[in-house]
Scaffold this active site. Sequence first.
Site, PDB file in Angstrom:
ATOM      1  N   ARG A   1     -50.002  12.760 128.579  1.00 46.22           N
ATOM      2  CA  ARG A   1     -50.116  13.333 127.234  1.00 46.22           C
ATOM      3  C   ARG A   1     -51.505  13.884 126.909  1.00 46.22           C
ATOM      4  O   ARG A   1     -52.179  13.411 125.987  1.00 46.22           O
ATOM      5  CB  ARG A   1     -49.704  12.308 126.182  1.00 46.22           C
ATOM      6  CG  ARG A   1     -48.295  11.843 126.368  1.00 46.22           C
ATOM      7  CD  ARG A   1     -47.838  10.933 125.273  1.00 46.22           C
ATOM      8  NE  ARG A   1     -47.338  11.636 124.121  1.00 46.22           N
ATOM      9  CZ  ARG A   1     -46.806  11.023 123.067  1.00 46.22           C
ATOM     10  NH1 ARG A   1     -46.726   9.726 123.027  1.00 46.22           N
ATOM     11  NH2 ARG A   1     -46.354  11.714 122.043  1.00 46.22           N
TER      12      ARG A   1
ATOM     13  N   CYS B   1     -50.850   7.187 127.866  1.00 45.91           N
ATOM     14  CA  CYS B   1     -50.082   6.180 127.148  1.00 45.91           C
ATOM     15  C   CYS B   1     -48.874   5.851 127.992  1.00 45.91           C
ATOM     16  O   CYS B   1     -48.673   6.439 129.045  1.00 45.91           O
ATOM     17  CB  CYS B   1     -49.696   6.646 125.753  1.00 45.91           C
ATOM     18  SG  CYS B   1     -48.410   7.858 125.789  1.00 45.91           S
TER      19      CYS B   1
ATOM     20  N   ARG C   1     -44.014   0.364 114.369  1.00 48.39           N
ATOM     21  CA  ARG C   1     -44.689   1.670 114.272  1.00 48.39           C
ATOM     22  C   ARG C   1     -43.729   2.744 113.752  1.00 48.39           C
ATOM     23  O   ARG C   1     -44.175   3.720 113.166  1.00 48.39           O
ATOM     24  CB  ARG C   1     -45.203   2.100 115.645  1.00 48.39           C
ATOM     25  CG  ARG C   1     -46.335   1.254 116.168  1.00 48.39           C
ATOM     26  CD  ARG C   1     -46.855   1.859 117.446  1.00 48.39           C
ATOM     27  NE  ARG C   1     -47.099   3.283 117.243  1.00 48.39           N
ATOM     28  CZ  ARG C   1     -47.209   4.175 118.221  1.00 48.39           C
ATOM     29  NH1 ARG C   1     -47.110   3.804 119.464  1.00 48.39           N
ATOM     30  NH2 ARG C   1     -47.420   5.446 117.940  1.00 48.39           N
TER      31      ARG C   1
ATOM     32  N   LYS D   1     -41.389   9.768 110.094  1.00 44.64           N
ATOM     33  CA  LYS D   1     -42.756   9.416 110.519  1.00 44.64           C
ATOM     34  C   LYS D   1     -43.473  10.634 111.078  1.00 44.64           C
ATOM     35  O   LYS D   1     -44.624  10.910 110.731  1.00 44.64           O
ATOM     36  CB  LYS D   1     -42.675   8.315 111.581  1.00 44.64           C
ATOM     37  CG  LYS D   1     -43.962   8.100 112.345  1.00 44.64           C
ATOM     38  CD  LYS D   1     -43.854   6.985 113.374  1.00 44.64           C
ATOM     39  CE  LYS D   1     -43.341   7.403 114.715  1.00 44.64           C
ATOM     40  NZ  LYS D   1     -44.300   8.131 115.560  1.00 44.64           N
ATOM     41  N   ASN D   2     -42.783  11.371 111.940  1.00 42.87           N
ATOM     42  CA  ASN D   2     -43.462  12.475 112.632  1.00 42.87           C
ATOM     43  C   ASN D   2     -43.689  13.690 111.738  1.00 42.87           C
ATOM     44  O   ASN D   2     -44.384  14.618 112.136  1.00 42.87           O
ATOM     45  CB  ASN D   2     -42.690  12.883 113.889  1.00 42.87           C
ATOM     46  CG  ASN D   2     -42.835  11.855 114.993  1.00 42.87           C
ATOM     47  OD1 ASN D   2     -43.613  10.915 114.865  1.00 42.87           O
ATOM     48  ND2 ASN D   2     -42.084  12.026 116.068  1.00 42.87           N
TER      49      ASN D   2
HETATM   50  C1  UD1 Z   1     -44.547  14.662 119.333  1.00 44.85           C
HETATM   51  C2  UD1 Z   1     -43.937  13.451 118.667  1.00 44.85           C
HETATM   52  C3  UD1 Z   1     -43.244  12.574 119.695  1.00 44.85           C
HETATM   53  C4  UD1 Z   1     -42.229  13.390 120.487  1.00 44.85           C
HETATM   54  C5  UD1 Z   1     -42.885  14.647 121.056  1.00 44.85           C
HETATM   55  C6  UD1 Z   1     -41.898  15.574 121.734  1.00 44.85           C
HETATM   56  C7  UD1 Z   1     -45.378  13.065 116.768  1.00 44.85           C
HETATM   57  C8  UD1 Z   1     -46.390  12.220 116.117  1.00 44.85           C
HETATM   58  N1  UD1 Z   1     -44.977  12.704 117.986  1.00 44.85           N
HETATM   59  O1  UD1 Z   1     -45.549  14.177 120.231  1.00 44.85           O
HETATM   60  O2  UD1 Z   1     -42.580  11.507 119.005  1.00 44.85           O
HETATM   61  O3  UD1 Z   1     -41.754  12.605 121.570  1.00 44.85           O
HETATM   62  O4  UD1 Z   1     -43.536  15.378 120.008  1.00 44.85           O
HETATM   63  O5  UD1 Z   1     -40.894  15.918 120.867  1.00 44.85           O
HETATM   64  O6  UD1 Z   1     -44.876  14.011 116.191  1.00 44.85           O
HETATM   65  N2  UD1 Z   1     -48.836  18.419 126.430  1.00 44.85           N
HETATM   66  C9  UD1 Z   1     -49.844  18.896 127.228  1.00 44.85           C
HETATM   67  N3  UD1 Z   1     -50.983  19.348 126.633  1.00 44.85           N
HETATM   68  C10 UD1 Z   1     -51.154  19.355 125.279  1.00 44.85           C
HETATM   69  C11 UD1 Z   1     -50.102  18.876 124.463  1.00 44.85           C
HETATM   70  C12 UD1 Z   1     -48.946  18.407 125.066  1.00 44.85           C
HETATM   71  O7  UD1 Z   1     -49.735  18.910 128.458  1.00 44.85           O
HETATM   72  O8  UD1 Z   1     -52.213  19.772 124.792  1.00 44.85           O
HETATM   73  C13 UD1 Z   1     -47.573  17.934 127.058  1.00 44.85           C
HETATM   74  C14 UD1 Z   1     -47.286  16.472 126.786  1.00 44.85           C
HETATM   75  O9  UD1 Z   1     -47.928  15.638 127.728  1.00 44.85           O
HETATM   76  C15 UD1 Z   1     -45.782  16.446 126.912  1.00 44.85           C
HETATM   77  C16 UD1 Z   1     -45.349  17.791 126.345  1.00 44.85           C
HETATM   78  O10 UD1 Z   1     -46.502  18.608 126.425  1.00 44.85           O
HETATM   79  O11 UD1 Z   1     -45.397  16.377 128.266  1.00 44.85           O
HETATM   80  C17 UD1 Z   1     -44.841  17.755 124.906  1.00 44.85           C
HETATM   81  O12 UD1 Z   1     -45.789  17.085 124.112  1.00 44.85           O
HETATM   82  P1  UD1 Z   1     -45.952  17.359 122.532  1.00 44.85           P
HETATM   83  O13 UD1 Z   1     -44.813  18.208 122.084  1.00 44.85           O
HETATM   84  O14 UD1 Z   1     -47.327  17.852 122.276  1.00 44.85           O
HETATM   85  O15 UD1 Z   1     -45.778  15.906 121.942  1.00 44.85           O
HETATM   86  P2  UD1 Z   1     -46.635  15.169 120.837  1.00 44.85           P
HETATM   87  O16 UD1 Z   1     -47.043  16.147 119.778  1.00 44.85           O
HETATM   88  O17 UD1 Z   1     -47.673  14.325 121.469  1.00 44.85           O
END
Ligand code: UD1
Length: 420
Positions: A123, A118, A399, A22-23
């Site tokens: 996030r 969420c 999902r 999915k990801n």
């Molecule tokens: C993706 C995955 C999710 C997985 C996560 C971590 C998808 C669709 N989802 O989520 O299943 O759990 O990676 O492996 O691929 N953060 C910030 N600012 C930002 C972006 C992120 O503070 O602009 C923080 C987030 O709140 C979190 C951490 O960074 O604490 C990691 O998030 P991120 O790696 O970006 O996760 P997602 O891409 O949302």
Amino acid sequence: MDRIRIRGGRPLSGEIGIGGAKNAALPVMAAAMLTDERLLLSNVPRLADIQTMGLLLAQHGLAVEPVGNDGRTLSLGGTITNTEAPYDIVRKMRASALVLGPLLARTGEARVSMPGGCSIGARPIDLHLKGLEQMGATFRLDGGYIDGRVTGRLRGATIVFPFVSVGATENLLMAASLADGRTVLANAAREPEIGDLARCLNAMGARIEGIDSDRLTVEGVACLHGASHAIIADRIETGTYACAAAITGGEVMLNNARLDHLGATIRILREAGVEIDERPGGLRVRRLNGLHGADVMTEPYPGFPTDMQAQFMALMAVSDGAAMVTETIFENRFMHVSELNRMGARINVHGASAIVRGVSALSGAPVMATDLRASVSLIVAGLAARGETVVNRVYHLDRGYEALEQKLAACGADIERLSG
Ligand code: UD1
């Protein structure tokens, strides 16, 4: 609302087909916006999130159509006619923010509903926005929407992420592919799903180097073209069914699973007493003896994935020792703890760590969870629990897990979906 009922205690035995990730599929679908030509994707999992991404892309003007009868091949193509990602779609799925980079790169504008908090934490998407700003975009917040603009093309830049973000790396990789000049993404996420996206982009004509490393170099090109791409196997689905087989003391062949994307997960499962062997066509998982407590800490890839934390905790709940499970990626990702405790687990949370003291058996209960991986951890627990477990709010499972109850039932689990 649908529920899933499980009567626990049956060792799983048989074969489970692992689907596409999915990801990986979500960002690769968003990449279809980078060209007017057709992107043909195979091994796409049939999941609610994939449908949501399809709806979002259709709303931007793309034609998203199934090819053939298996529902796993999608054709995506067409011109962007609308640059707004509406609240109603973004609130359902945070990965919707992945259209930001492609929209700016192709049209010079994007209006994307600000993703809210969420259930697994705040996030934010500040890293996505800061990186795009470095490439020449400007943003303002208007009525809950992020309004982005860029005059002319995005410009290549050196972006050093202060911490690892999967989504930000993906968004900037897509934007950089069409930018003017060279972009360097340093401290980039290295998850296999990012490698999959990068390979798809290169097949579309992008020039990305350093794939699978934490430093990606992108020579921007003026336009990309159509391509065919097969989505990689889902390492989290694989790890989830490995936990399910292990908790029941069963033996399951996970077809199409890939060992190379599961290093940390396999290491920790082996430490806990689970046998995992590579076999032609997949992985064989079995457990003959007791489960041992094994400490684990979630980390960016190649560390232990946060998306496996809840399922592993369910397994540790019935180990013959104690385990410390530390979550470093998301705050508030322990919602499954109170539900597992209602099933008889002995888990205490102290800040970012949970101490799991193994019990000899869990007992079935009505439970529910507010995110995908927490929900599936309750399914894993229910498979081993005495008596009946009813997991509510099944839409979270839909999902991210295709045909979950069919796959488990085919291996002998007593599991069924109750409608209404
Ligand atoms: C993706 C995955 C999710 C997985 C996560 C971590 C998808 C669709 N989802 O989520 O299943 O759990 O990676 O492996 O691929 N953060 C910030 N600012 C930002 C972006 C992120 O503070 O602009 C923080 C987030 O709140 C979190 C951490 O960074 O604490 C990691 O998030 P991120 O790696 O970006 O996760 P997602 O891409 O949302």
